[in-house]
Design an enzyme around this catalytic site. Structure first.
Site, PDB file in Angstrom:
ATOM      1  N   ASP A 128      -2.887  -2.111  10.041  1.00  0.00           N
ATOM      2  CA  ASP A 128      -2.598  -1.778   8.400  1.00  0.00           C
ATOM      3  C   ASP A 128      -3.140  -2.551   7.764  1.00  0.00           C
ATOM      4  OD1 ASP A 128      -1.885   0.489   8.768  1.00  0.00           O
ATOM      5  OD2 ASP A 128       0.220  -0.085   7.770  1.00  0.00           O
TER       6      ASP A 128
ATOM      7  N   LYS B 229       0.760  -1.216  -0.289  1.00  0.00           N
ATOM      8  CA  LYS B 229       0.033  -0.113   0.152  1.00  0.00           C
ATOM      9  C   LYS B 229       1.328   1.606   0.114  1.00  0.00           C
ATOM     10  CE  LYS B 229       0.462   1.293   4.504  1.00  0.00           C
ATOM     11  NZ  LYS B 229       1.398   2.319   4.466  1.00  0.00           N
TER      12      LYS B 229
HETATM   13  P1  ATP Z   1       4.185  -0.503   7.592  1.00  0.00           P
HETATM   14  O1  ATP Z   1       3.748   0.353   6.675  1.00  0.00           O
HETATM   15  O2  ATP Z   1       2.625  -1.109   8.332  1.00  0.00           O
HETATM   16  O3  ATP Z   1       3.922   0.998   9.118  1.00  0.00           O
HETATM   17  P2  ATP Z   1       6.193  -0.948   7.468  1.00  0.00           P
HETATM   18  O4  ATP Z   1       6.185  -1.747   5.650  1.00  0.00           O
HETATM   19  O5  ATP Z   1       6.758  -0.745   7.648  1.00  0.00           O
HETATM   20  O6  ATP Z   1       5.136  -1.554   8.119  1.00  0.00           O
HETATM   21  P3  ATP Z   1       6.861  -4.102   7.253  1.00  0.00           P
HETATM   22  O7  ATP Z   1       7.655  -4.375   6.422  1.00  0.00           O
HETATM   23  O8  ATP Z   1       5.592  -4.395   7.981  1.00  0.00           O
HETATM   24  O9  ATP Z   1       7.864  -2.450   7.789  1.00  0.00           O
HETATM   25  O10 ATP Z   1       8.404  -4.626   8.563  1.00  0.00           O
HETATM   26  C1  ATP Z   1       8.598  -3.870  10.243  1.00  0.00           C
HETATM   27  C2  ATP Z   1       9.016  -4.669  10.580  1.00  0.00           C
HETATM   28  O11 ATP Z   1       8.099  -5.644  11.106  1.00  0.00           O
HETATM   29  C3  ATP Z   1       9.994  -5.942  10.141  1.00  0.00           C
HETATM   30  O12 ATP Z   1      11.704  -5.013  10.313  1.00  0.00           O
HETATM   31  C4  ATP Z   1       9.892  -7.448  10.904  1.00  0.00           C
HETATM   32  O13 ATP Z   1      10.916  -7.384  12.030  1.00  0.00           O
HETATM   33  C5  ATP Z   1       8.148  -7.354  11.412  1.00  0.00           C
HETATM   34  N1  ATP Z   1       7.615  -8.423  10.782  1.00  0.00           N
HETATM   35  C6  ATP Z   1       6.637  -9.085  11.372  1.00  0.00           C
HETATM   36  N2  ATP Z   1       6.266 -10.430  10.058  1.00  0.00           N
HETATM   37  C7  ATP Z   1       6.605  -9.424   8.980  1.00  0.00           C
HETATM   38  C8  ATP Z   1       6.875  -9.748   7.503  1.00  0.00           C
HETATM   39  N3  ATP Z   1       5.787 -11.406   7.171  1.00  0.00           N
HETATM   40  N4  ATP Z   1       7.223  -9.412   6.605  1.00  0.00           N
HETATM   41  C9  ATP Z   1       7.835  -8.641   6.728  1.00  0.00           C
HETATM   42  N5  ATP Z   1       8.177  -8.097   8.136  1.00  0.00           N
HETATM   43  C10 ATP Z   1       7.704  -7.938   9.192  1.00  0.00           C
END
Ligand code: ATP
Length: 306
Positions: A146, A19
């Site tokens: 989210d 997203k």
């Molecule tokens: P958001 O946009 O929802 O804030 P994000 O895109 O910044 O999230 P994610 O890729 O979801 O970040 O990863 C954040 C942290 O979540 C990672 O550093 C990891 O430790 C943890 N995590 C838990 N499950 C997952 C997963 N399935 N894939 C990626 N990271 C995960």
């Protein structure tokens, strides 16, 4: 459904989008530490795939360029989704979850949330638990703010912590380039920096921008470019000042608008069409200000069983 139904080889694969936040309006910190949001989500066509296969116990594996950064224990949102569904239905969480990850990790594109929603749908299908849409959305909301949007996709306004969704109409296709930064940014750290930067100021209650909703409905990328906004951008730039160079590289190459995606450090560039997307992506790659540049369109469908 992929694989063979009714044998040990049975498996279910769910595809789920990333997203971008077309608007992320953030209110002051609440007593519980969360922030009220007006969050206009747009699903974009960068996808993870989660495959659920029967197993003796819950295990998680991950493949893809960022796989090393993904936890494989029960902190993984995909594992937590499987555990939540199994517990609710009083069944053993005997499943192997494989995540084929193409969504940048810790990049503000809700990759973990996407995997949570995908695993939930995959396990529901695999186990035949037949949860209603409301039940699935309820579990998603417990997993994270989210996660419900990753299930529904398209475009939606999220209020509360972002998890109370209303669909938003989108009247056309929008073209994006995403600059993937080196290393992630922790979402709680970015909210903490937002609190620090806004301390002592009067933070207005978050509200959706009518101009933004109108631009989405009309499919007008010029109008959308003017209306995009992210209240976390200053905090992300404060923690990662080099992102200013990435934003400048994209706008210098003709992007209609540039902004930090969610809590960053991925930056998002709205462009006029596919040709402009290629030009901006090449310029971003050549600028040395990012690790990778990805082209995608929105809206994209939510979690889908393949
Ligand atoms: P958001 O946009 O929802 O804030 P994000 O895109 O910044 O999230 P994610 O890729 O979801 O970040 O990863 C954040 C942290 O979540 C990672 O550093 C990891 O430790 C943890 N995590 C838990 N499950 C997952 C997963 N399935 N894939 C990626 N990271 C995960």
């Amino acid at each position: 459904m992929s694989g063979t139904v009714g044998t040990a080889a049975r498996s279910v694969t769910v595809r789920v989008p990333a997203k971008v936040n077309a608007q992320l309006a953030v209110g002051a910190a609440r007593p519980d530490g969360f922030h009220d949001l007006a969050n206009v989500f747009l699903a974009v066509g960068l996808y993870d795939e989660v495959t659920a296969t029967p197993a003796d116990e819950l295990t998680v594996t991950c493949s893809g360029p960022d796989a090393a950064q993904v936890p494989l224990d029960t902190t993984n949102l995909a594992a937590r989704a499987a555990l939540a569904l199994a517990e609710r239905h009083g069944i053993a969480p005997g499943v192997h979850l494989h995540i084929d990850k193409d969504i940048p990790v810790a990049g503000g594109m809700a990759g973990g949330s996407a995997d949570g929603a995908a695993a939930l749908l995959a396990c529901d299908t695999l186990w035949g638990t037949r949860a209603t849409r409301e039940e699935l959305l309820g579990i998603c909301a417990e997993l994270g703010s989210d996660v419900p949007f990753s299930l529904v996709g398209g475009a939606a306004l999220g209020v509360g912590r972002g998890e109370q969704l209303t669909p938003v109409e989108v009247g056309g296709t929008f073209h994006w380039v995403f600059a993937v930064a080196d290393g992630g940014l922790s979402t709680p750290a970015v909210y903490g920096e937002f609190d620090r930067l806004t301390a002592g100021t009067d933070v207005p209650a978050p509200a959706a921008s009518q101009a933004l909703l109108d631009a989405l409905r009309s499919g007008d990328s010029g109008a959308l470019a003017v209306a995009l906004s992210n209240d976390l951008q200053a905090a992300a730039l404060s923690l990662r000042p080099s992102l200013a160079g990435t934003l400048a590289a994209g706008t210098g190459a003709g992007a209609l608008a540039a902004l930090v995606s969610g809590s960053g450090p991925t930056t998002a560039f709205l462009v006029a069409d596919e040709g402009a997307a290629r030009k901006v992506a090449d310029a971003l790659l050549g600028s040395g200000t990012c690790r990778n540049a990805r082209i995608a369109v929105s809206p994209a469908p939510g979690a889908t069983v393949l």
